[in-house]
Design a protein around this motif. Sequence first.
Motif, PDB file in Angstrom:
ATOM      1  N   GLY A 100      25.448 -21.430   8.833  1.00  0.00           N
ATOM      2  CA  GLY A 100      24.502 -22.479   8.482  1.00  0.00           C
ATOM      3  C   GLY A 100      23.106 -21.919   8.333  1.00  0.00           C
ATOM      4  N   ARG A 101      22.155 -22.522   9.020  1.00  0.00           N
ATOM      5  CA  ARG A 101      20.760 -22.079   8.922  1.00  0.00           C
ATOM      6  C   ARG A 101      20.396 -21.082  10.015  1.00  0.00           C
ATOM      7  N   SER A 102      21.340 -20.776  10.886  1.00  0.00           N
ATOM      8  CA  SER A 102      21.058 -19.878  12.004  1.00  0.00           C
ATOM      9  C   SER A 102      22.027 -18.706  12.010  1.00  0.00           C
ATOM     10  N   PHE A 103      21.847 -17.833  13.011  1.00  0.00           N
ATOM     11  CA  PHE A 103      22.735 -16.696  13.244  1.00  0.00           C
ATOM     12  C   PHE A 103      23.308 -16.837  14.649  1.00  0.00           C
ATOM     13  N   ILE A 104      24.533 -16.355  14.824  1.00  0.00           N
ATOM     14  CA  ILE A 104      25.120 -16.385  16.165  1.00  0.00           C
ATOM     15  C   ILE A 104      25.629 -14.988  16.520  1.00  0.00           C
ATOM     16  N   GLY A 105      25.720 -14.722  17.817  1.00  0.00           N
ATOM     17  CA  GLY A 105      26.209 -13.426  18.277  1.00  0.00           C
ATOM     18  C   GLY A 105      26.493 -13.463  19.765  1.00  0.00           C
ATOM     19  N   LEU A 106      27.104 -12.396  20.263  1.00  0.00           N
ATOM     20  CA  LEU A 106      27.383 -12.278  21.689  1.00  0.00           C
ATOM     21  C   LEU A 106      26.079 -12.036  22.444  1.00  0.00           C
ATOM     22  N   CYS A 107      25.856 -12.805  23.479  1.00  0.00           N
ATOM     23  CA  CYS A 107      24.615 -12.683  24.250  1.00  0.00           C
ATOM     24  C   CYS A 107      24.599 -11.377  25.039  1.00  0.00           C
ATOM     25  N   PHE A 155      -3.393 -13.859  17.055  1.00  0.00           N
ATOM     26  CA  PHE A 155      -2.763 -12.543  17.120  1.00  0.00           C
ATOM     27  C   PHE A 155      -1.296 -12.660  17.506  1.00  0.00           C
ATOM     28  N   LEU A 156      -1.002 -13.496  18.515  1.00  0.00           N
ATOM     29  CA  LEU A 156       0.380 -13.662  18.952  1.00  0.00           C
ATOM     30  C   LEU A 156       1.257 -14.241  17.844  1.00  0.00           C
ATOM     31  N   GLU A 157       0.720 -15.198  17.098  1.00  0.00           N
ATOM     32  CA  GLU A 157       1.483 -15.784  16.000  1.00  0.00           C
ATOM     33  C   GLU A 157       1.727 -14.758  14.891  1.00  0.00           C
ATOM     34  N   GLU A 158       0.722 -13.939  14.603  1.00  0.00           N
ATOM     35  CA  GLU A 158       0.876 -12.899  13.586  1.00  0.00           C
ATOM     36  C   GLU A 158       1.906 -11.862  14.045  1.00  0.00           C
ATOM     37  N   LEU A 159       1.899 -11.561  15.336  1.00  0.00           N
ATOM     38  CA  LEU A 159       2.865 -10.613  15.881  1.00  0.00           C
ATOM     39  C   LEU A 159       4.282 -11.144  15.709  1.00  0.00           C
ATOM     40  N   ARG A 160       4.481 -12.421  16.027  1.00  0.00           N
ATOM     41  CA  ARG A 160       5.815 -13.019  15.875  1.00  0.00           C
ATOM     42  C   ARG A 160       6.233 -13.082  14.414  1.00  0.00           C
ATOM     43  N   ARG A 161       5.269 -13.309  13.551  1.00  0.00           N
ATOM     44  CA  ARG A 161       5.582 -13.406  12.122  1.00  0.00           C
ATOM     45  C   ARG A 161       6.028 -12.058  11.567  1.00  0.00           C
ATOM     46  N   ARG A 162       5.369 -10.989  12.019  1.00  0.00           N
ATOM     47  CA  ARG A 162       5.677  -9.653  11.494  1.00  0.00           C
ATOM     48  C   ARG A 162       6.988  -9.084  12.038  1.00  0.00           C
ATOM     49  N   VAL A 163       7.315  -9.441  13.281  1.00  0.00           N
ATOM     50  CA  VAL A 163       8.549  -8.927  13.884  1.00  0.00           C
ATOM     51  C   VAL A 163       9.630  -9.997  13.731  1.00  0.00           C
ATOM     52  N   ASP A 164      10.493  -9.811  12.761  1.00  0.00           N
ATOM     53  CA  ASP A 164      11.548 -10.798  12.524  1.00  0.00           C
ATOM     54  C   ASP A 164      12.544 -10.773  13.679  1.00  0.00           C
ATOM     55  N   ILE A 165      12.775 -11.938  14.275  1.00  0.00           N
ATOM     56  CA  ILE A 165      13.615 -11.998  15.460  1.00  0.00           C
ATOM     57  C   ILE A 165      15.061 -11.631  15.155  1.00  0.00           C
ATOM     58  N   VAL A 166      15.526 -11.950  13.952  1.00  0.00           N
ATOM     59  CA  VAL A 166      16.905 -11.612  13.582  1.00  0.00           C
ATOM     60  C   VAL A 166      17.068 -10.094  13.507  1.00  0.00           C
ATOM     61  N   ASP A 167      16.096  -9.428  12.875  1.00  0.00           N
ATOM     62  CA  ASP A 167      16.153  -7.963  12.775  1.00  0.00           C
ATOM     63  C   ASP A 167      16.121  -7.320  14.167  1.00  0.00           C
ATOM     64  N   LEU A 168      15.239  -7.838  15.016  1.00  0.00           N
ATOM     65  CA  LEU A 168      15.084  -7.255  16.358  1.00  0.00           C
ATOM     66  C   LEU A 168      16.359  -7.411  17.176  1.00  0.00           C
ATOM     67  N   ILE A 169      16.899  -8.614  17.224  1.00  0.00           N
ATOM     68  CA  ILE A 169      18.089  -8.857  18.050  1.00  0.00           C
ATOM     69  C   ILE A 169      19.306  -8.137  17.463  1.00  0.00           C
ATOM     70  N   SER A 170      19.331  -7.965  16.130  1.00  0.00           N
ATOM     71  CA  SER A 170      20.447  -7.266  15.488  1.00  0.00           C
ATOM     72  C   SER A 170      20.552  -5.817  15.926  1.00  0.00           C
ATOM     73  N   GLU A 171      19.460  -5.265  16.451  1.00  0.00           N
ATOM     74  CA  GLU A 171      19.493  -3.894  16.954  1.00  0.00           C
ATOM     75  C   GLU A 171      20.244  -3.796  18.279  1.00  0.00           C
ATOM     76  N   HIS A 172      20.471  -4.939  18.909  1.00  0.00           N
ATOM     77  CA  HIS A 172      21.143  -4.950  20.209  1.00  0.00           C
ATOM     78  C   HIS A 172      22.524  -5.590  20.148  1.00  0.00           C
ATOM     79  N   VAL A 173      22.690  -6.586  19.300  1.00  0.00           N
ATOM     80  CA  VAL A 173      23.991  -7.255  19.158  1.00  0.00           C
ATOM     81  C   VAL A 173      24.255  -7.527  17.681  1.00  0.00           C
ATOM     82  N   GLN A 174      25.518  -7.684  17.349  1.00  0.00           N
ATOM     83  CA  GLN A 174      25.887  -7.989  15.965  1.00  0.00           C
ATOM     84  C   GLN A 174      25.768  -9.492  15.744  1.00  0.00           C
ATOM     85  N   LEU A 175      25.015  -9.868  14.714  1.00  0.00           N
ATOM     86  CA  LEU A 175      24.809 -11.277  14.386  1.00  0.00           C
ATOM     87  C   LEU A 175      25.501 -11.615  13.071  1.00  0.00           C
ATOM     88  N   ARG A 176      25.970 -12.849  12.983  1.00  0.00           N
ATOM     89  CA  ARG A 176      26.508 -13.319  11.702  1.00  0.00           C
ATOM     90  C   ARG A 176      25.916 -14.689  11.399  1.00  0.00           C
TER      91      ARG A 176
END
Length: 637
Positions: A55-62, A31-52
Amino acid sequence: MSAAFKRAQLNHQEASAVEWVVCLQRLPEEFLEELRRRVDIVDLISEHVQLRKTGRSFIGLCPFHNERSPSMSVSSERQMFHCFGCGAGGTVIRFVMDIEGISFPEAVEKLAVRANLSLPVGFNHTSGEVAKTELAERVRTANELAVKFYAHILMNSDVGAQALAYLNRREVSRSTAVSFQLGYAPKQADVLMNFLQRRGFTMEELETAGLVVEVGGRFVDRFRHRLMVPITNVRGQVVAFAGRALAADAKPKYLNSPETPVFRKSVTLFHHFDARKAIRRKRQAYLLEGYMDVIAAKQAGLEAVVATMGTSLTPEQASLLKRDCDTVVVVYDGDSAGIAAARRALDILEEAELEVRIVQLPGGLDPDEYIRTHGKAAFVREVSVYVLTPLQFLLRRLRQESDLLSPAGRTAFLRQAMEVVADRATPIEAESELRNLSQEFELSMESLKEEMHLVAKKSQKRKMSHRQSQENKTQPLPKGFIEAGQRILQMLMSDARTLAFIEAYDLDELATPEQTALLAMLCGWRAETVRISLSTFVDEIDSPDVRKLASALVLDELPEYDEILLADYVRKVRAYLLETQYKNAVSHLISAQIAGETEMVTEIKSQVDALLREMEALKSPHTGHHPPSGGQEARTR
């Protein structure tokens, strides 16, 4: 197995037992793995900080500390984040826990709603837990209705006129009263009780919520003829009330809700939810004592204000502040009781590794009284400009308690002052304070410095063992030693074969306390028959410092298992540890020889010889490529 290794495993198990034994047993790993899979971490964090993307990752102000250059990395591939500035890191669950200040189960529940994912049957583990959760929800609902009920009476009825007049005398504006959801509890004994009963609440639920109390064989409203101040948790939910008496002879002056399924006073700070954004933005909080102090300070323009609700600060409350800030400015009442409370709070806040500043308002006034007497601008100036360091505060308090009129009293004060300066002052602070004392008491700087050095020597003897351990922690470590430990940990994360290799070498210590603790936890994780995922493991880590290390290592590229490389890393670690043990043993040997302790000299010599043989064995080009067959020859614990 070393004591540090055992301690790390036990601490981890004890910390996990509180929340995870209750939670993970009822939440399947799938269940926990399915929860993490469904909630994209980039989308979630983008609601709080601007990400760009980079390479293969995103960076933003903490969002967890102030910074101008982005240092937070977010991996869509691994569904994890890590800040290389403050060290915050983990999965979507940990991000929600940290950004909202909520527990693991609460974060899971919140994310499940977002992902439109039904919680597993029996989420609360037992029917008893289900009943507790349902009761807690009923208590919260009753509190929310009570807030609206009390506020309506205050603002929209003749009954609330006396409470409004009281607020006017305290110079609390209507807008402030609305923002704090202030209300009024009428004199009648059963007004709120009847209101909530008509909405389906039982007497048992209302008693559990602390809204009614049994008096003389019948239930009545707990709060009567009082100005009502709602208390919220870190999620903004109303969990309790404080009732300020309006009758002059009423006791107590403030009546608080009792402990309930949703309220524990020792882990709650008044106004914390509303102040969190300002606290995080400035990385600083103002800590006050009472409700009206916070209300007056907020009205004066301070946003980052919280209060301990009239009781002593607790370690749990200090931990809440530590999540959001680095500095706490204590603005307690200026009377003797407030000064004593500030002294106790100083110790607790410093224990939580927070930088502390103290404001002593003149005239023995509390913040609310000071604002009404001297005005908002004067108060803001006091808490912004006239701020004391812990050293200055302690010296001022010592001065207030000393008899400076008699020669004996002045001498006693100076000796105690030297102890405080020797114990707490930086070189610059010491120079400044000694110069002030020199001028005030007409003593030479040289005599004061000599006295301080004598005091420092006595103090040093008492703290020698502690200082030695601190010095060992701060000694610079070879870069290769630290890197070897990191690679061992990463291989343990990525491949189960690493565990057997580590156990064969009896490796239980790495470069830093955090690495050693993580090694212990990972070995326990690998040894579990039913093992949770690496992501869940990282979220599970209770220690912030160890979790920071783990999230940074996971976000890095995990190496493939390579026995030759692993052996080389282990050899580097063992070589450094043996060298350190050898140096310590030689030092002890010299001390024993000087002291003429013959038996001790013989015993230490055998340890030194054993360490030398083991160090020589490590130099062999083939040593370390295969686990030893019979264990280590000697090891000084």
